[in-house]
Design a protein around this motif. Structure first.
Motif, PDB file in Angstrom:
ATOM      1  N   TYR A 231     -24.476  55.577  93.993  1.00  0.00           N
ATOM      2  CA  TYR A 231     -23.214  56.173  94.452  1.00  0.00           C
ATOM      3  C   TYR A 231     -22.930  55.616  95.848  1.00  0.00           C
TER       4      TYR A 231
ATOM      5  N   PRO B  49     -33.298  60.820  80.087  1.00  0.00           N
ATOM      6  CA  PRO B  49     -34.398  61.453  79.334  1.00  0.00           C
ATOM      7  C   PRO B  49     -34.387  61.085  77.853  1.00  0.00           C
TER       8      PRO B  49
ATOM      9  N   THR C 237     -35.547  60.513  86.273  1.00  0.00           N
ATOM     10  CA  THR C 237     -36.275  60.572  85.004  1.00  0.00           C
ATOM     11  C   THR C 237     -36.673  59.166  84.572  1.00  0.00           C
TER      12      THR C 237
ATOM     13  N   GLN D 164     -21.290  73.524  79.570  1.00  0.00           N
ATOM     14  CA  GLN D 164     -20.243  73.676  78.555  1.00  0.00           C
ATOM     15  C   GLN D 164     -20.807  73.343  77.172  1.00  0.00           C
TER      16      GLN D 164
END
Ligand code: FAD
Ligand code: NAP
Length: 519
Positions: free
Chosen positions: A353, A402, A326, A499
């Protein structure tokens, strides 16, 4: 369906199980990562069982290959033997089996049309579907004239019922310029709505009109200069693209039609177009996150709308790998350096990573190297800001990306806005992206507040701790007025986002008040 295992092998609750629109992923066996798959495809092993032969596949033949050990799937007319890929598919074997022995194009497009399956599965290619005889399309009139209205044959029933009215185009010239005019007949058109690419003699302009793309795709009859200008007359929905002729001669025709020329097609059915962008700079932001600046070629006009992402493509050991990112704006950096107004640059905040597939490659790029960048995608709508009074942003890790453009847009363009609050979840203080810039913004603009929540803080941290929870949210999400118009944006690892949505619903926020970012 086929999926780039962007998060292969994560532990079940890991944040790495992100980026897939909430679809569940299946833990893969050891030795079944995307890199392992790439190695297998390069090993020279016969993965189709046809010893390199390509065949024409009839529907009857396709139907016969419908078991796990013998599974053929057709995507866009090409048939692949996906049995060797089964164990490498992050969505699991069952998901792949849904398309066994059949045309899986629709299923594939629903889940991840952006995945570069052609490259990933090239060693599994069995052949093409045998073509049934059809009545050829008559482009005769188009070929001769190359301007005018969309031919009736290209406007389907669905389009006329649900989509925008037919757009059209025209062109005119002076001694030195050719102006292409696109009439969209829509009012909400702006510079973000049109993507233009010119490469050799191929000229392509894609205009996004609601959920459709209107495509102009022409092999130009004469040479033009690399750069061009794009202008939008918003109140009438007219787009003007001004091309500079290389030689001042009069053009008798614009050119010849290329694929999908002068057609209005659902956006989901257009392929992702890529262009090569140059790496201009790479700066450390945190210990593992960098700000990458890419420059678009002069022969491209592309602006990534707020809340949308693009796909970056690199070739890794011979296979094209695609991942979504993004773009951010540099507005939070404007105190540190001159803001760059030139919209030829695209900025990305990317976490590297160490054991990842794509980001280490990206990190190894040298200044001046190229990365392919796709057209923008995403379903965030600027209309969600209309009359907005309270904006709440819930971000975890790089899920902050974003929020950067959203923050900038809301604070500068929404007069009704009273309050913007960002709750930013990270593991440690060192992981917080642009912390001091956010704190400075909160100091400068009293409508903005930021709260950092850490899941693994040191003993010195005296701010909020833990994970997203009902307690944290109910305290944070206070409306400025009883009935104020609210928007809550949420982005982060998929389990975090899922969640969060559940908790927001429990707190009685409606669907229209929540925007979640997923792939
Ligand atoms: P992967 O190879 O997918 O690995 C991810 C993690 O899994 C790593 O921690 C790696 O260590 C671990 N892993 C991989 N293989 C193994 C294995 N065999 N065993 C154990 N662990 C393993 N990210 C950003 O940084 N910035 C953005 O702006 C951004 N925007 C995004 C927008 C969208 C819409 C989406 C869906 C995602 C976005 N992402 C963004 C995430 C991004 O797309 C990638 O998922 C991310 O960069 C990781 O890619 P990778 O190939 O380097 O890592
Ligand atoms: P991270 O640093 O690992 O995690 C950020 C915070 O989120 C940490 O506090 C972490 O807590 C917490 N968290 C992780 N999983 C959670 C869960 N299940 N429930 C509650 N909290 C959780 O994050 P990251 O590595 O930057 O990853 C960011 C993710 O955002 C990536 O997966 C990326 O794909 C996604 N992303 C999506 C978009 C999009 O538009 N869809 C855009 C950008 C990024 P712990 O300490 O417990 O891990």
């Amino acid at each position: 369906m086929l999926n780039v295992p962007s998060q292969s092998f994560p532990v079940p609750s890991s944040q790495q199980r992100a980026a897939s629109g909430g679809r569940s992923k299946v833990p893969l066996k050891q030795g079944r990562s995307l890199m392992d798959w790439i190695r297998l495809t390069k090993s020279g092993k016969d993965l189709t069982g046809l010893k390199g032969r390509l065949i024409e596949v009839t529907e009857e033949e396709l139907k016969r290959h419908n078991t796990k050990d013998d599974c053929w799937i057709c995507i866009r007319g090409f048939v692949y033997n996906v049995s060797p890929y089964m164990e490498y598919h992050p969505g699991g074997e069952d998901e792949l089996m849904r398309a066994a022995g059949s045309d899986g194009t629709d299923l594939f497009d629903q889940v991840h049309r952006w995945v570069n399956y052609e490259s990933m599965l090239k060693e599994c290619l069995v052949g093409r579907m045998a073509i049934k005889p059809t009545i050829p399309k008559d482009y005769h009139e188009e070929k001769k004239v190359l301007n005018g209205m969309l031919p009736k044959t290209q406007v389907t029933d669905t389009l006329t019922k649900e989509g925008p009215g037919s757009p059209s185009y025209d062109w005119f010239q002076t001694d030195s310029l050719v102006t292409l005019v696109i009439y969209t007949k829509q009012k909400d058109i702006n510079l973000d709505s049109v993507i233009v690419d010119h490469q050799d003699d191929s000229f392509r302009a894609e205009t996004i009109i609601k959920d459709y793309s209107y495509i102009i795709h022409i092999g130009l009859s004469h040479e033009i200069q690399e750069d061009f200008s794009v202008r939008v007359i918003e109140n009438v929905g007219k787009i003007e693209i001004v091309l500079k002729k290389k030689e001042n001669t009069s053009w008798k025709r614009l050119g010849h039609p290329l694929e999908n020329h002068n057609s209005l097609i659902p956006k989901k059915d257009t392929g992702l177009n890529y262009r090569k962008c140059q790496l201009i700079s790479k700066e450390c932001v945190t210990h593992d996150t960098k700000l990458f600046c890419l420059m678009l070629p002069p022969s491209t006009h592309l602006q990534v709308p707020i809340g949308q992402h693009v796909y970056l493509k690199l070739t890794i050991t011979g296979t094209e790998i695609v991942k979504p990112y993004t773009p951010v704006s540099d507005f939070l950096l404007s105190e540190l350096k001159e803001p760059v107004l030139n919209n030829k640059y695209i900025y990305f905040l990317i976490k590297i990573y160490a054991a990842g597939l794509f980001t280490p490659e990206l990190d190894h790029l040298q200044i001046g190297d190229f990365v392919s960048v796709s057209n923008p995608e995403g379903n965030f709508k600027i209309s969600q800001f209309q009359e907005l009074e309270d904006l709440f942003l819930l971000a975890a890790g790089t899920g902050f990306t974003p929020m950067v453009k959203i923050l900038n847009y809301a604070l500068t363009n929404i007069p009704s806005l009273r309050k913007v609050k960002l709750m930013f979840f990270n593991k440690t203080e060192d992981d917080i992206i642009w912390r001091s810039q956010l704190e400075k913004l909160a100091f400068k603009d009293k409508r903005f507040q930021v709260e950092f929540v850490l899941s693994a803080p040191t003993s010195e941290w005296n701010g909020k701790q833990g994970h997203i929870s009902p307690g944290l949210l109910s305290e944070f999400l206070k409306r400025s007025l009883d009935r104020s118009k609210v928007l809550i944006c949420i982005c982060g690892p998929t389990p975090f986002t899922e969640q969060g949505i559940r908790l927001l619903q429990d707190l009685n926020f409606s669907k229209d008040e929540i925007h979640s970012f997923t792939a």
